[in-house]
Motif scaffolding. Structure first.
Motif, short mmCIF file in Angstrom:
data_model
loop_
_atom_site.label_atom_id
_atom_site.label_comp_id
_atom_site.label_asym_id
_atom_site.label_seq_id
_atom_site.Cartn_x
_atom_site.Cartn_y
_atom_site.Cartn_z
N ASP A 2 32.28 27.50 43.65
CA ASP A 2 31.17 28.71 43.93
C ASP A 2 31.56 30.07 43.91
N ILE A 3 32.81 30.97 43.68
CA ILE A 3 32.90 31.59 43.24
C ILE A 3 34.13 31.59 42.55
N GLY A 4 34.05 32.58 40.98
CA GLY A 4 35.17 32.67 41.13
C GLY A 4 35.39 33.89 40.94
N VAL A 5 37.00 34.59 40.86
CA VAL A 5 37.09 35.88 41.00
C VAL A 5 38.23 36.05 39.72
N GLY A 6 38.15 37.04 38.92
CA GLY A 6 39.35 37.76 37.75
C GLY A 6 38.79 38.49 36.93
N ALA A 7 39.55 38.79 35.64
CA ALA A 7 38.69 39.45 34.76
C ALA A 7 38.28 39.87 33.81
N PHE A 8 36.89 38.95 34.28
CA PHE A 8 35.95 38.48 33.25
C PHE A 8 34.39 39.39 33.02
N THR A 9 34.41 39.10 31.57
CA THR A 9 33.07 40.19 31.19
C THR A 9 31.87 39.67 31.66
N ASP A 10 30.35 40.89 31.84
CA ASP A 10 29.05 40.58 32.02
C ASP A 10 28.83 39.45 31.11
N ASP A 11 28.98 39.03 29.93
CA ASP A 11 28.49 38.50 28.17
C ASP A 11 28.42 36.78 28.89
N ASP A 12 28.57 36.56 29.92
CA ASP A 12 28.94 34.88 29.94
C ASP A 12 26.69 35.42 30.87
N VAL A 63 59.01 49.42 37.18
CA VAL A 63 57.72 50.25 37.86
C VAL A 63 56.18 50.35 36.88
N VAL A 64 55.08 50.51 37.43
CA VAL A 64 54.22 50.78 36.13
C VAL A 64 53.26 52.05 35.84
N ARG A 65 52.79 51.83 34.80
CA ARG A 65 52.06 53.34 34.63
C ARG A 65 50.84 53.23 34.42
N PRO A 66 50.01 54.23 34.41
CA PRO A 66 48.67 53.57 33.99
C PRO A 66 48.90 54.13 32.07
N VAL A 67 48.06 53.37 31.31
CA VAL A 67 47.73 53.71 29.92
C VAL A 67 46.41 54.46 29.76
N SER A 68 46.65 55.87 29.14
CA SER A 68 46.14 56.34 28.58
C SER A 68 46.12 56.49 26.54
N ALA A 69 45.16 57.52 26.91
CA ALA A 69 44.73 58.33 25.43
C ALA A 69 44.40 56.79 24.34
N PRO A 70 43.20 56.09 24.37
CA PRO A 70 41.93 56.35 26.28
C PRO A 70 42.75 55.69 27.37
N VAL A 71 42.20 56.11 28.34
CA VAL A 71 41.84 55.44 29.08
C VAL A 71 40.83 54.12 29.08
N ILE A 72 41.05 53.23 29.74
CA ILE A 72 39.89 52.04 29.23
C ILE A 72 39.95 51.07 30.89
N PRO A 73 38.42 51.72 31.11
CA PRO A 73 38.75 51.45 32.70
C PRO A 73 38.35 49.54 32.20
N THR A 74 39.35 48.28 33.66
CA THR A 74 38.90 47.20 33.50
C THR A 74 38.69 46.91 34.86
N GLN A 75 38.03 45.96 35.20
CA GLN A 75 37.42 45.35 36.44
C GLN A 75 37.96 43.97 36.62
N ILE A 76 38.15 43.40 38.01
CA ILE A 76 38.29 42.63 38.20
C ILE A 76 37.05 42.66 39.89
N VAL A 77 35.83 41.34 39.27
CA VAL A 77 34.50 40.69 40.04
C VAL A 77 34.36 39.69 40.00
N LEU A 78 33.84 39.22 41.04
CA LEU A 78 33.33 37.42 41.89
C LEU A 78 32.54 37.58 40.61
N ALA A 79 32.13 36.20 40.29
CA ALA A 79 31.31 35.72 39.40
C ALA A 79 30.79 34.27 40.32
N ARG A 80 29.36 34.29 39.98
CA ARG A 80 29.03 33.34 40.63
C ARG A 80 27.86 32.24 39.65
N ASP A 81 27.75 31.41 40.15
CA ASP A 81 26.36 30.69 39.31
C ASP A 81 24.73 31.85 39.37
#
Length: 301
Positions: free
Chosen positions: A144-154, A256-274
């Protein structure tokens, strides 16, 4: 034959009360109106259902035969109506949610526990499967619901941003870049990279990004699961580029965790449904609980 629900209600009421006047009061109708309903039912069945006298009402053989099925029909209908209303009011139902193993373990299990407390009569199935397997299972109605780093090309899925942020790099605490506030892509390409296998959607995204920046990463090791990537970084096999849910990673003294820059590339975790299936009340409730949980988490970081 055209038997109505109201006729069945009138008949069962008379059976239960043993009186036309009491039955009429029970179903909130005049006695003459109830008599008409019973008469019409008898005409539809071509059988007399009651023997009437001035002192009592008794069932005929046909009435006794018809009583149990009529009562059962009314009970089944009442149960069905209650079930539908229960779904609409989120009193019961079922929802299947899928996410990559680490994301499910760090984010969705706490969400599911919160959901179960709020909606104890809605059952949940949680699937820890690779990102690339989630959207096909949504399309086949297994999920019913997917959660992940999907794109909106589907275009078969509705994609709703849940958590946004820059890509981050996970590295050993004694790594040369560990003291920096951010790490540039150009620097990342010079160090051994631990990553997921090429068929993984996030890995494909990283490959495209490096190519667009004119960089060639140094792949040290490839594995299937993100949790294994993190363990390999902790064991000093290399560094890893990761999605933005950094606070979900286990805190430790080794990395440790550090942000990546030059360039900063935003990414998303999304909810997906049919896109072609209306979400159930249970699905809508789970998505609401997930949104609130992520909002609370973001307010703390």
């Amino acid at each position: 034959m055209s038997i109505t629900l109201r006729q069945l209600e009138a008949f069962v009421a008379v059976c239960n009360e043993g009186s036309f006047s009491k039955a009429a009061q029970r179903i909130h109708i005049s006695q003459s109106g109830l008599s008409i309903l019973v008469r019409d039912l008898e005409q539809n069945l071509d059988s007399r259902l009651f023997d009437r006298s001035t002192r009592q009402v008794t069932l005929t053989d046909a009435g006794r035969e018809f009583r149990a099925p009529a009562a059962r029909l009314l009970a089944d209908l009442s149960s069905a109506v209650g079930n539908v209303r229960g779904l609409a009011t989120r009193q019961h139902g079922h929802v299947t949610v899928a996410a990559p193993p680490l994301l499910l373990a760090r984010l969705l299990i706490p969400v599911a526990a919160d959901f179960r407390r709020q909606y104890p009569d809605i059952s949940i199935t949680l699937l820890d499967i690779p990102s690339e397997a989630i959207l096909p299972r949504i399309a086949s109605a297994e999920v019913d619901i997917g959660v992940g780093a999907f794109t909106d090309d589907d275009h078969d899925c509705v994609i709703e941003p849940l958590l946004e942020g820059p890509l981050v790099v996970l590295m050993p605490r004694d790594h040369p870049c560990a003291h920096k506030r951010t790490v540039k892509w150009e620097a990342l390409a010079t160090y051994p990279l631990v990553t997921q296998t090429p068929e993984n959607k996030f890995r494909a995204f990283l490959d495209r990004t490096f190519a667009q920046l004119g960089l060639t990463p140094t792949i040290a090791i490839e594995v299937a699961q993100l949790a294994t990537v993190i363990s390999l970084v902790e064991a000093d096999f290399g560094i890893a580029l990761l999605p933005p849910y950094t606070a979900l990673f286990p805190a430790g003294r080794k990395t440790v965790v550090r942000p990546v820059s030059a360039p900063v590339i935003p990414t998303q975790i999304v909810l997906a449904r049919d896109r072609f299936r209306s979400p159930s009340a249970a699905s809508l409730a789970f998505m609401e609980v997930t949104r609130r949980a992520v909002a609370r988490w973001q307010a703390r970081v």
